[in-house]
Design a protein around this motif. Structure first.
Motif, mmCIF file in Angstrom:
data_model
loop_
_atom_site.group_PDB
_atom_site.id
_atom_site.type_symbol
_atom_site.label_atom_id
_atom_site.label_comp_id
_atom_site.label_asym_id
_atom_site.label_seq_id
_atom_site.Cartn_x
_atom_site.Cartn_y
_atom_site.Cartn_z
ATOM 1 N N PHE A 1 8.642 -65.625 -13.292
ATOM 2 C CA PHE A 1 9.132 -65.684 -12.049
ATOM 3 C C PHE A 1 8.333 -66.808 -11.229
ATOM 4 O O PHE A 1 8.658 -67.681 -10.442
ATOM 5 N N LEU A 2 6.880 -66.591 -11.419
ATOM 6 C CA LEU A 2 5.946 -67.532 -10.835
ATOM 7 C C LEU A 2 5.997 -69.071 -11.422
ATOM 8 O O LEU A 2 5.860 -69.881 -10.630
ATOM 9 N N GLU A 3 6.503 -69.159 -12.625
ATOM 10 C CA GLU A 3 6.668 -70.449 -13.163
ATOM 11 C C GLU A 3 8.125 -71.047 -12.613
ATOM 12 O O GLU A 3 7.873 -72.227 -12.077
ATOM 13 N N LEU A 4 8.853 -70.396 -12.256
ATOM 14 C CA LEU A 4 10.224 -70.906 -11.552
ATOM 15 C C LEU A 4 9.910 -71.060 -9.994
ATOM 16 O O LEU A 4 10.250 -71.959 -9.430
ATOM 17 N N GLU A 5 9.022 -70.262 -9.460
ATOM 18 C CA GLU A 5 8.499 -70.614 -7.968
ATOM 19 C C GLU A 5 7.804 -71.817 -7.969
ATOM 20 O O GLU A 5 8.091 -72.669 -7.022
ATOM 21 N N THR A 6 6.773 -72.293 -9.067
ATOM 22 C CA THR A 6 6.263 -73.239 -9.138
ATOM 23 C C THR A 6 7.280 -74.584 -9.144
ATOM 24 O O THR A 6 6.787 -75.557 -8.353
ATOM 25 N N LYS A 7 7.921 -74.560 -9.974
ATOM 26 C CA LYS A 7 8.966 -75.606 -10.267
ATOM 27 C C LYS A 7 9.846 -75.775 -8.826
ATOM 28 O O LYS A 7 9.970 -77.101 -8.613
ATOM 29 N N ARG A 8 10.159 -74.818 -8.284
ATOM 30 C CA ARG A 8 10.834 -74.941 -6.982
ATOM 31 C C ARG A 8 10.108 -75.728 -6.052
ATOM 32 O O ARG A 8 10.454 -76.478 -5.045
ATOM 33 N N GLU A 9 8.713 -75.324 -5.920
ATOM 34 C CA GLU A 9 7.846 -75.973 -4.849
ATOM 35 C C GLU A 9 7.576 -77.514 -5.060
ATOM 36 O O GLU A 9 7.410 -78.143 -4.430
ATOM 37 N N ARG A 10 7.044 -77.593 -6.520
ATOM 38 C CA ARG A 10 6.554 -78.859 -6.895
ATOM 39 C C ARG A 10 7.350 -79.791 -7.781
ATOM 40 O O ARG A 10 7.234 -80.885 -7.875
ATOM 41 N N TYR A 11 8.544 -79.290 -8.427
ATOM 42 C CA TYR A 11 9.293 -79.923 -9.140
ATOM 43 C C TYR A 11 10.888 -79.749 -8.867
ATOM 44 O O TYR A 11 11.452 -79.133 -9.614
ATOM 45 N N PRO A 12 11.225 -79.773 -7.519
ATOM 46 C CA PRO A 12 12.676 -79.583 -7.204
ATOM 47 C C PRO A 12 13.724 -80.201 -7.930
ATOM 48 O O PRO A 12 14.890 -79.704 -8.050
ATOM 49 N N ASP A 13 13.387 -81.261 -8.509
ATOM 50 C CA ASP A 13 14.320 -82.060 -9.524
ATOM 51 C C ASP A 13 14.580 -81.801 -10.831
ATOM 52 O O ASP A 13 15.326 -82.298 -11.522
ATOM 53 N N GLY B 1 13.443 -63.054 -19.072
ATOM 54 C CA GLY B 1 14.125 -63.656 -18.149
ATOM 55 C C GLY B 1 14.628 -62.349 -17.084
ATOM 56 O O GLY B 1 14.868 -62.542 -15.896
ATOM 57 N N GLN B 2 14.937 -61.321 -17.690
ATOM 58 C CA GLN B 2 15.458 -60.012 -16.730
ATOM 59 C C GLN B 2 14.468 -59.748 -15.791
ATOM 60 O O GLN B 2 14.715 -59.508 -14.645
ATOM 61 N N ALA B 3 13.321 -59.557 -15.945
ATOM 62 C CA ALA B 3 12.285 -59.345 -15.100
ATOM 63 C C ALA B 3 12.082 -60.299 -13.968
ATOM 64 O O ALA B 3 11.708 -59.984 -12.837
ATOM 65 N N SER B 4 12.188 -61.630 -14.436
ATOM 66 C CA SER B 4 11.909 -62.778 -13.641
ATOM 67 C C SER B 4 13.251 -62.909 -12.616
ATOM 68 O O SER B 4 13.040 -63.012 -11.525
ATOM 69 N N ALA B 5 14.624 -62.515 -13.208
ATOM 70 C CA ALA B 5 15.697 -62.430 -12.356
ATOM 71 C C ALA B 5 15.565 -61.250 -11.260
ATOM 72 O O ALA B 5 15.725 -61.365 -10.170
#
Length: 707
Positions: free
Chosen positions: A450-462, A503-507
């Motif tokens: 989940f926090l990996e995905l949040e990092t990508k959304r903030e720093r690597y949106p592409d 995946g399930q817990a992150s989702a």
């Protein structure tokens, strides 16, 4: 609440006829006895109790690697602090390398088969048909007087019987010596081992689970001595490490902790670069260059050096060593700490790693710290290793390399960012928020994804921001639904750990943050959990309870659906009925595909007022509602998992409004519900979850068009 007899009958009839298809709203029943009873160690709020305790284990280790024979040899002194209220008569030690010992439970119980066409590598791995003498060779186990201690080994676990019972508050020290054969990771799948480079005939060692280490003893289950089969990872105690690593003199070593003898193992120029890196915040500084690494590859030293590291308050220790390594570092300023972000890699990883790796370490540290607590350790290191992704305190081993010609694509960058951010992120979960990976993989893998995905959304949106989102779980439900296991399932028996643990817990965290709680409330609650349990050992119930206690939201239905079961979200808009008042000011147009139904609004009867003296203005209400369109929408829960209803209404002038209905709408009937909405405009269409926020697996039934 007190009802008059007549009102009670009406209410009872409503509940009865609404729920007759289902005798009990099971999803909204409280977890109750599924969670352990709160006590002085773990409270009902999810916080550690006033009597909470954890053990401490300190290690002093000397280890060496034979670069000719690929053998690791070590000695250790272990100091065990019994902070529990219990008297201990024996200690349990993990022997993780025994998972590759001949006759190990992993190989014996693996399900194997022959396919019509198989590669040689696949059949060797499938059948374990490689020439490798695995497992720890235990040479000696003694107390501090060199007297032998009694012990026995049960597969990956060793029990050491204490000469005298260890009372609460006491400390016991003992020694062990051992060795084992390092293995080729290209052939044998494992978290540590070596990679061989035939072009220059050199090795790169990523060394993990390399020393006998104490099992956890806690308030929840006593000794966590469940056998290591391979998938369920590790439960470990915090402690201090003092480690000396002896390797060829031309090797570069990276490890958990801080280097104590830089003047003895680094050249004068490398020491200057290291000093510069500590003051450089805008870009990485090369400590050991590619040119230097290539020279070391050719001129192999026959001498050795010992690298000395110390680490405080960590639960494990890992290291990497090779003469092939390039080393770079950059200072990262956090609100309460300055951290050295580092990358270590062979030339085969360039130029991809030179351009992206340290930046990814930095981004992970900054985003994770903002969502939890400031990274407390002095260093964070990413080491490149082929086809690997594994985490340890302050150091992780990560794959992703460019093509052999040095060129790389956006896909290579995405792969590198995914694995580096994820593995660096594991410093938070479980290296600091120290959950039991052997039992509950989702508590570190899922929260970290989940926090990996949040990092990508903030720093690597592409880059790819799908994995770990609710949308990414749909393929599992569509293709593998009958084989899925709930996240609360033990990692060693899950069919698809990518679903169950990651995946399930992150989702679920995405749904919780973006749909149910809202970002601000979720972030406050999640940070509360992380800070309450850092350097402690939380269980699932502690997480569930903190998130509810810190938010004032009853989430028992959510934990049950997302963590204890595998039913997917699949809500359908089954029907939309349009209603107008009989004397409505709205005139239906010929283009409208759905024709309205008409209804009347009568005067409120006297009995409806009961004892009240004030009256409703019937005429005003009728007048106000003449310009309204009413829509009775029927929602069907086809998937089984109750979910909020995220709705978008589009009107005949192409304007839109959105509304989210909490999941409690299903509390009387989990199969089908209706709800009336009314607007000043005529509805053109209604869409359910148009932005894939809830993980609905079948969006074909999510839109109803009026025309």
């Amino acid at each position: 609440m007190i009802f008059s007899r007549g009102v009670y009958i009406v209410l009872f009839s409503f509940i009865f006829f609404t729920t007759k298809a289902q005798q009990w709203p099971a999803s909204f029943e409280q977890l109750g006895s599924k969670l352990p009873t709160p006590n002085t160690y773990r409270t009902g709020s999810g916080a550690p109790g006033e009597a909470y305790w954890r053990q401490k284990v300190d290690y002093k280790i000397k280890v060496s690697i034979d670069d000719e024979k690929q053998v690791l040899t070590g000695t250790e002194t272990i100091v065990y602090h019994n902070n529990s209220p219990d008297v201990l008569t024996y200690l349990w030690v993990q022997l993780d390398q025994n998972v590759r010992k001949e006759g190990n439970i992993k190989d014996v119980t693996n399900i194997t088969g022959i396919a019509p066409q198989m590669s040689t590598k696949k059949i060797v791995r499938e059948l374990g048909a490689y020439d490798y003498d695995g497992g720890f060779k235990i040479h000696q186990v003694t107390d501090n007087t060199e007297a032998d201690l009694s012990y026995f080994i049960n597969r990956t676990m060793m029990r050491i019987d204490l000469p005298v019972p260890l009372k609460s508050g006491e400390v016991y020290s003992f020694k062990m010596s051992w060795s084992y054969n390092l293995y080729d990771r290209m052939i044998i799948n494992g978290r540590g081992g070596y990679e061989y480079f035939p072009e220059d005939k050199n090795y790169a060692y990523t060394v993990a689970q390399w020393y006998p280490r104490l099992c956890v003893y806690d308030d929840y289950e006593g000794w966590q001595n469940k056998q290591f089969i391979g998938d369920g990872e590790f439960a470990l105690e915090f402690g201090d490490f003092d480690v000396e690593i002896t390797v060829p003199a031309d090797h570069i070593v990276s490890a958990t902790g801080e280097l104590q003898n830089a003047t003895q193992v680094l050249s004068a120029e490398q020491q200057k670069r290291w000093t510069l890196a500590k003051k450089t915040f805008d870009k990485p500084v090369i400590i050991a260059s590619q040119e230097e690494a290539e020279a070391r590859e050719k001129n192999k030293s026959s001498e050795t050096k010992s690298w000395h590291f110390k680490a405080q308050n960590v639960r494990d220790f890992a290291f990497a060593t090779s003469r092939k390594y390039i080393w770079e570092a950059q200072a990262v300023k956090l609100p309460t700490n300055t951290v050295m972000a580092m990358s270590v890699y062979p030339k085969e990883a360039n130029p991809l790693w030179a351009n992206e790796a340290t930046k990814a370490v930095k981004n992970a540290l900054e985003v994770y710290s903002s969502r939890t607590f400031d990274y407390p350790y002095p260093v964070a290191i990413a080491v490149n290793a082929a086809n690997q992704g594994m985490e340890y305190p302050m150091i992780c081993f990560n794959g992703s390399r460019p093509n052999k010609n040095g060129k790389y694509s956006q896909r290579h960058v995405s792969d590198l960012v995914d694995v580096v951010v994820h593995e660096v992120g594991h410093n938070y979960f479980p290296m600091i928020v120290n959950s039991d990976e052997r039992m509950y993989g989702w508590m570190d893998e899922g929260l970290n994804t989940f926090l990996e995905l949040e990092t990508k959304r903030e720093r690597y949106p592409d880059l790819d921001t799908i994995w770990g989102s609710p949308k990414s779980m749909t393929v599992y439900h569509i293709r593998f639904d009958q084989w899925l296991d709930a996240p609360m399932t033990n990692p060693d028996i899950t069919n698809f750990s990518g679903y169950s643990d990651y995946g399930q817990a992150s989702a679920a965290m995405n749904v919780l943050r973006n749909v149910i709680m809202g970002k601000e409330l979720f972030d406050k609650s999640f940070k509360t959990y992380a800070n309450l349990w850092k350097f402690k050992r939380p269980k699932p119930a502690d997480f569930f309870r903190v998130m509810e206690d810190a938010s004032a939201i009853d989430l028992d239905w959510f934990w049950k659906g997302w963590f204890y079961h595998t039913a997917p979200v699949d809500v359908a808009i089954e029907e939309v009925k349009w209603y107008l008042l009989r004397d409505s000011s709205i005139q239906p147009k010929a283009k409208y595909g759905v024709q309205p139904n008409y209804f009347s609004l009568d005067e409120t009867p006297d009995f409806a007022y009961r004892e009240f003296r004030n009256l409703i203005d019937d005429d005003k209400i009728r007048s106000d509602f003449r310009s309204k369109s009413f829509y009775e929408i029927t929602f069907k829960n086809a998937g089984g998992l109750v979910s909020p209803l995220v709705l978008q209404f589009t009107f005949d002038d192409n304007t839109t409004i959105s509304e989210t209905i909490p999941a409690e709408i299903w509390r009387y009937n989990e199969s089908k519900v209706t709800k009336v909405f009314y607007f000043d405009k005529v509805l053109k269409s209604v869409a359910l979850d148009p932005h894939d926020l809830t993980g609905d697996i079948d969006t074909r039934n999510n839109v109803f068009r009026m025309y």
